[in-house]
Design a protein around this motif. Structure first.
Motif, PDB file in Angstrom:
ATOM      1  N   THR A 104       0.857  -1.180   0.000  1.00  0.00           N
ATOM      2  CA  THR A 104       0.000   0.000   0.000  1.00  0.00           C
ATOM      3  C   THR A 104       0.895   1.232   0.000  1.00  0.00           C
ATOM      4  OG1 THR A 104      -0.104   0.058   2.427  1.00  0.00           O
ATOM      5  CG2 THR A 104      -1.841  -1.169   1.282  1.00  0.00           C
ATOM      6  N   LEU A 105       0.412   2.307  -0.587  1.00  0.00           N
ATOM      7  CA  LEU A 105       1.178   3.543  -0.617  1.00  0.00           C
ATOM      8  C   LEU A 105       0.712   4.471   0.503  1.00  0.00           C
ATOM      9  CD1 LEU A 105       1.344   4.389  -4.431  1.00  0.00           C
ATOM     10  CD2 LEU A 105       2.795   2.862  -3.080  1.00  0.00           C
ATOM     11  N   PRO A 106       1.603   5.338   0.999  1.00  0.00           N
ATOM     12  CA  PRO A 106       1.165   6.357   1.957  1.00  0.00           C
ATOM     13  C   PRO A 106       0.019   7.167   1.354  1.00  0.00           C
ATOM     14  CG  PRO A 106       3.563   6.303   1.814  1.00  0.00           C
ATOM     15  CD  PRO A 106       3.056   5.416   0.715  1.00  0.00           C
ATOM     16  N   ILE A 107      -0.926   7.556   2.196  1.00  0.00           N
ATOM     17  CA  ILE A 107      -2.107   8.260   1.708  1.00  0.00           C
ATOM     18  C   ILE A 107      -1.722   9.500   0.917  1.00  0.00           C
ATOM     19  CG2 ILE A 107      -4.109   9.610   2.471  1.00  0.00           C
ATOM     20  CD1 ILE A 107      -4.393   7.507   4.749  1.00  0.00           C
ATOM     21  N   GLY A 108      -0.754  10.267   1.421  1.00  0.00           N
ATOM     22  CA  GLY A 108      -0.330  11.480   0.727  1.00  0.00           C
ATOM     23  C   GLY A 108       0.195  11.205  -0.660  1.00  0.00           C
ATOM     24  N   TRP A 109       0.973  10.147  -0.817  1.00  0.00           N
ATOM     25  CA  TRP A 109       1.544   9.832  -2.126  1.00  0.00           C
ATOM     26  C   TRP A 109       0.480   9.305  -3.077  1.00  0.00           C
ATOM     27  CZ3 TRP A 109       5.419  11.499  -4.644  1.00  0.00           C
ATOM     28  CH2 TRP A 109       6.562  11.944  -3.967  1.00  0.00           C
ATOM     29  N   ALA A 110      -0.449   8.479  -2.582  1.00  0.00           N
ATOM     30  CA  ALA A 110      -1.534   8.003  -3.444  1.00  0.00           C
ATOM     31  C   ALA A 110      -2.337   9.179  -3.976  1.00  0.00           C
ATOM     32  CB  ALA A 110      -2.427   7.041  -2.670  1.00  0.00           C
ATOM     33  N   ALA A 111      -2.625  10.143  -3.093  1.00  0.00           N
ATOM     34  CA  ALA A 111      -3.381  11.325  -3.511  1.00  0.00           C
ATOM     35  C   ALA A 111      -2.567  12.185  -4.471  1.00  0.00           C
ATOM     36  CB  ALA A 111      -3.794  12.136  -2.288  1.00  0.00           C
ATOM     37  N   ALA A 112      -1.253  12.324  -4.216  1.00  0.00           N
ATOM     38  CA  ALA A 112      -0.399  13.141  -5.089  1.00  0.00           C
ATOM     39  C   ALA A 112      -0.315  12.546  -6.485  1.00  0.00           C
ATOM     40  CB  ALA A 112       0.997  13.262  -4.480  1.00  0.00           C
ATOM     41  N   ILE A 113      -0.196  11.234  -6.577  1.00  0.00           N
ATOM     42  CA  ILE A 113      -0.135  10.580  -7.884  1.00  0.00           C
ATOM     43  C   ILE A 113      -1.460  10.756  -8.617  1.00  0.00           C
ATOM     44  CG2 ILE A 113       0.007   8.334  -9.022  1.00  0.00           C
ATOM     45  CD1 ILE A 113       2.046   7.556  -6.792  1.00  0.00           C
ATOM     46  N   ALA A 114      -2.559  10.492  -7.907  1.00  0.00           N
ATOM     47  CA  ALA A 114      -3.877  10.602  -8.544  1.00  0.00           C
ATOM     48  C   ALA A 114      -4.174  12.037  -8.965  1.00  0.00           C
ATOM     49  CB  ALA A 114      -4.956  10.089  -7.590  1.00  0.00           C
ATOM     50  N   ALA A 115      -3.764  13.009  -8.157  1.00  0.00           N
ATOM     51  CA  ALA A 115      -4.021  14.410  -8.493  1.00  0.00           C
ATOM     52  C   ALA A 115      -3.247  14.821  -9.733  1.00  0.00           C
ATOM     53  CB  ALA A 115      -3.661  15.309  -7.307  1.00  0.00           C
ATOM     54  N   GLN A 116      -2.021  14.352  -9.869  1.00  0.00           N
ATOM     55  CA  GLN A 116      -1.261  14.664 -11.081  1.00  0.00           C
ATOM     56  C   GLN A 116      -1.901  14.029 -12.305  1.00  0.00           C
ATOM     57  OE1 GLN A 116       3.149  14.906 -10.863  1.00  0.00           O
ATOM     58  NE2 GLN A 116       2.900  14.052  -8.819  1.00  0.00           N
ATOM     59  N   VAL A 117      -2.426  12.815 -12.145  1.00  0.00           N
ATOM     60  CA  VAL A 117      -3.145  12.183 -13.251  1.00  0.00           C
ATOM     61  C   VAL A 117      -4.361  13.018 -13.634  1.00  0.00           C
ATOM     62  CG1 VAL A 117      -4.445  10.138 -13.974  1.00  0.00           C
ATOM     63  CG2 VAL A 117      -2.350   9.869 -12.628  1.00  0.00           C
ATOM     64  N   CYS A 118      -5.060  13.552 -12.635  1.00  0.00           N
ATOM     65  CA  CYS A 118      -6.213  14.410 -12.915  1.00  0.00           C
ATOM     66  C   CYS A 118      -5.810  15.615 -13.760  1.00  0.00           C
ATOM     67  CB  CYS A 118      -6.841  14.896 -11.612  1.00  0.00           C
ATOM     68  SG  CYS A 118      -7.845  13.653 -10.780  1.00  0.00           S
ATOM     69  N   ALA A 119      -4.658  16.214 -13.446  1.00  0.00           N
ATOM     70  CA  ALA A 119      -4.199  17.370 -14.217  1.00  0.00           C
ATOM     71  C   ALA A 119      -3.988  17.008 -15.674  1.00  0.00           C
ATOM     72  CB  ALA A 119      -2.910  17.924 -13.604  1.00  0.00           C
ATOM     73  N   VAL A 120      -3.464  15.818 -15.914  1.00  0.00           N
ATOM     74  CA  VAL A 120      -3.285  15.351 -17.288  1.00  0.00           C
ATOM     75  C   VAL A 120      -4.648  15.136 -17.953  1.00  0.00           C
ATOM     76  CG1 VAL A 120      -2.438  13.456 -18.722  1.00  0.00           C
ATOM     77  CG2 VAL A 120      -1.036  14.303 -16.831  1.00  0.00           C
ATOM     78  N   LEU A 121      -5.578  14.539 -17.215  1.00  0.00           N
ATOM     79  CA  LEU A 121      -6.894  14.276 -17.783  1.00  0.00           C
ATOM     80  C   LEU A 121      -7.638  15.565 -18.114  1.00  0.00           C
ATOM     81  CD1 LEU A 121      -8.139  11.245 -15.636  1.00  0.00           C
ATOM     82  CD2 LEU A 121      -7.159  11.223 -17.950  1.00  0.00           C
ATOM     83  N   VAL A 122      -7.433  16.616 -17.318  1.00  0.00           N
ATOM     84  CA  VAL A 122      -8.047  17.900 -17.641  1.00  0.00           C
ATOM     85  C   VAL A 122      -7.599  18.338 -19.037  1.00  0.00           C
ATOM     86  CG1 VAL A 122      -8.107  20.357 -17.061  1.00  0.00           C
ATOM     87  CG2 VAL A 122      -8.365  18.661 -15.254  1.00  0.00           C
ATOM     88  N   ALA A 123      -6.300  18.227 -19.296  1.00  0.00           N
ATOM     89  CA  ALA A 123      -5.771  18.612 -20.606  1.00  0.00           C
ATOM     90  C   ALA A 123      -6.280  17.690 -21.708  1.00  0.00           C
ATOM     91  CB  ALA A 123      -4.248  18.610 -20.571  1.00  0.00           C
ATOM     92  N   ALA A 124      -6.272  16.389 -21.442  1.00  0.00           N
ATOM     93  CA  ALA A 124      -6.690  15.421 -22.452  1.00  0.00           C
ATOM     94  C   ALA A 124      -8.168  15.589 -22.799  1.00  0.00           C
ATOM     95  CB  ALA A 124      -6.417  14.008 -21.965  1.00  0.00           C
ATOM     96  N   HIS A 125      -8.993  15.680 -21.781  1.00  0.00           N
ATOM     97  CA  HIS A 125     -10.429  15.786 -22.039  1.00  0.00           C
ATOM     98  C   HIS A 125     -10.787  17.107 -22.706  1.00  0.00           C
ATOM     99  CE1 HIS A 125     -11.122  12.650 -18.601  1.00  0.00           C
ATOM    100  NE2 HIS A 125     -10.617  12.113 -19.702  1.00  0.00           N
ATOM    101  N   ALA A 126     -10.032  18.158 -22.398  1.00  0.00           N
ATOM    102  CA  ALA A 126     -10.254  19.436 -23.088  1.00  0.00           C
ATOM    103  C   ALA A 126      -9.932  19.322 -24.574  1.00  0.00           C
ATOM    104  CB  ALA A 126      -9.408  20.539 -22.448  1.00  0.00           C
ATOM    105  N   ALA A 127      -9.022  18.407 -24.917  1.00  0.00           N
ATOM    106  CA  ALA A 127      -8.663  18.167 -26.318  1.00  0.00           C
ATOM    107  C   ALA A 127      -9.503  17.053 -26.937  1.00  0.00           C
ATOM    108  CB  ALA A 127      -7.181  17.807 -26.420  1.00  0.00           C
ATOM    109  N   SER A 128     -10.564  16.646 -26.217  1.00  0.00           N
ATOM    110  CA  SER A 128     -11.470  15.582 -26.679  1.00  0.00           C
ATOM    111  C   SER A 128     -10.785  14.232 -26.783  1.00  0.00           C
ATOM    112  CB  SER A 128     -12.109  15.953 -28.029  1.00  0.00           C
ATOM    113  OG  SER A 128     -12.875  17.124 -27.918  1.00  0.00           O
ATOM    114  N   LEU A 129      -9.732  14.033 -25.999  1.00  0.00           N
ATOM    115  CA  LEU A 129      -9.048  12.739 -25.945  1.00  0.00           C
ATOM    116  C   LEU A 129      -9.464  11.969 -24.702  1.00  0.00           C
ATOM    117  CD1 LEU A 129      -5.348  13.438 -26.997  1.00  0.00           C
ATOM    118  CD2 LEU A 129      -6.934  11.872 -28.101  1.00  0.00           C
ATOM    119  N   VAL A 130      -9.779  10.707 -24.873  1.00  0.00           N
ATOM    120  CA  VAL A 130     -10.074   9.803 -23.765  1.00  0.00           C
ATOM    121  C   VAL A 130      -9.002   8.726 -23.759  1.00  0.00           C
ATOM    122  CG1 VAL A 130     -11.744   8.182 -22.780  1.00  0.00           C
ATOM    123  CG2 VAL A 130     -12.551  10.248 -23.946  1.00  0.00           C
TER     124      VAL A 130
END
Length: 331
Positions: A104-130
């Motif tokens: 298991t990962l520390p809670i802070g690191w799991a959240a940090a990884i997922a939050a960075q993925v969200c930032a990428v998804l914001v860009a991808a979804h804005a470009a109509s990429l899934v």
């Protein structure tokens, strides 16, 4: 060594083989830099000129996705009749390997990884990429603590009339352990589909195990459609109730019941990005200057109103890096 188009020198064996193609590590002999080359595999080994044309169109969409959390696309071409994509080589450890090593990962690191993925998804979804196949093995944690989302090379653009998916009906639409119910039932991929996969990934980082396990891929997919996800706190009591609620919201069966977008998920994750202690043998050693954190530390001083629209795709990722990773610019 195999030489592709007189320019890309590939290693003797592929790094990975999948249903959609092969991935090779290599070197661009012209520019003297390391690259990753991905070849598309034709269904049943039969050349399909239509697939080549569609791959070229989709590659041009993917190349437009410029974000620090996405490997750069360098080139596209056809070699021996097979289309290929050349991308930036990323150094680091996959989240899949990280979970395998740590459980298991520390809670802070799991959240940090997922939050960075969200930032990428914001860009991808804005470009109509899934992305369509978001999972721990497609997330790379670099030595600076930054996350790269891999395998956008075969993403789909379902809302762009000028572009069509390269997926064939008899090719895999994703990985069963991370497939949303709408993928399983109708082969549909949309922005909310990526959020479901993120929920599966976040659950796995926190619990050390997948949301659903079963002996066969079909059984796993049926669980995705019908079964209720196990509450995280039953598996790991120290997970905050609000974070458990977020994961369950991401894993809602109906796309419309999931959070409204990746930016909203990012906002809900940010309070949990705390206590980012060093990860031995993963991050750079103490005393090492990190150019990425030096760069991000300055961006952290720019107010949102000065940086432009706070919903801009690049802002969440850079602010996340700066506010939490650059606290230890040296070390």
């Amino acid at each position: 060594m195999k030489l592709v188009d007189g320019r890309y020198e590939l290693e003797a064996l592929p790094l990975a083989r999948g249903g959609m193609g092969d991935v090779w590590l290599g070197r661009d002999v012209r520019l003297d830099r390391e690259v990753v080359v991905k070849f598309v595999r034709f269904p049943n080994g039969v050349h399909d000129e239509g697939l080549v044309r569609r791959f070229d169109r989709e590659s041009r969409i993917t190349a437009r996705l410029e974000h620090p959390g996405v490997p750069a696309v360098y080139d596209v071409g056809v070699h021996d009749g097979r289309p290929y994509l050349v991308m930036q080589r990323v150094q680091g450890i996959s989240v899949a390997d990280l979970v395998a090593e740590h459980g298991t990962l520390p809670i802070g690191w799991a959240a940090a990884i997922a939050a960075q993925v969200c930032a990428v998804l914001v860009a991808a979804h804005a470009a109509s990429l899934v992305h369509r196949d978001l999972k721990p093995s497609n997330l790379m944690l670099e030595p600076d603590g930054a996350v790269k989302v891999l395998d956008f090379g075969l993403a789909v653009a379902p809302t762009l009339a000028d572009f069509s998916t390269i997926t064939h009906t008899h090719q895999s639409l994703g990985t069963p352990a991370y497939m949303a119910p709408e993928q399983v039932e109708a082969g549909v991929s949309e922005a909310a589909t990526d959020l479901y996969a993120l929920g599966c990934t976040l659950h796995e980082m926190l619990a050390g195990e997948r949301v659903f396990n079963a002996p066969t891929s079909f059984s796993v997919m049926m669980k995705q459609v019908k079964d209720t996800p196990p509450p995280l706190r039953a598996l790991r009591p120290d997970v905050p109730a609000e974070l458990e609620r977020l994961v369950l919201d991401l894993l809602a069966k109906r796309p419309e019941d999931r959070p409204a977008g990746a930016e909203m998920v990012h906002r809900r994750l940010r309070p949990f990005v705390t206590g980012l202690e060093p990860l031995p043998e993963v991050l750079r050693p103490a005393g090492t200057v990190s150019p990425v954190r030096l760069y991000a530390a300055v961006l952290a001083e720019i107010p949102d109103h000065a940086a432009g629209d706070p919903a801009s795709p690049i802002d969440p990722d850079m602010l996340l890096l700066s506010q939490h990773l650059s606290k230890r610019i040296i070390g």
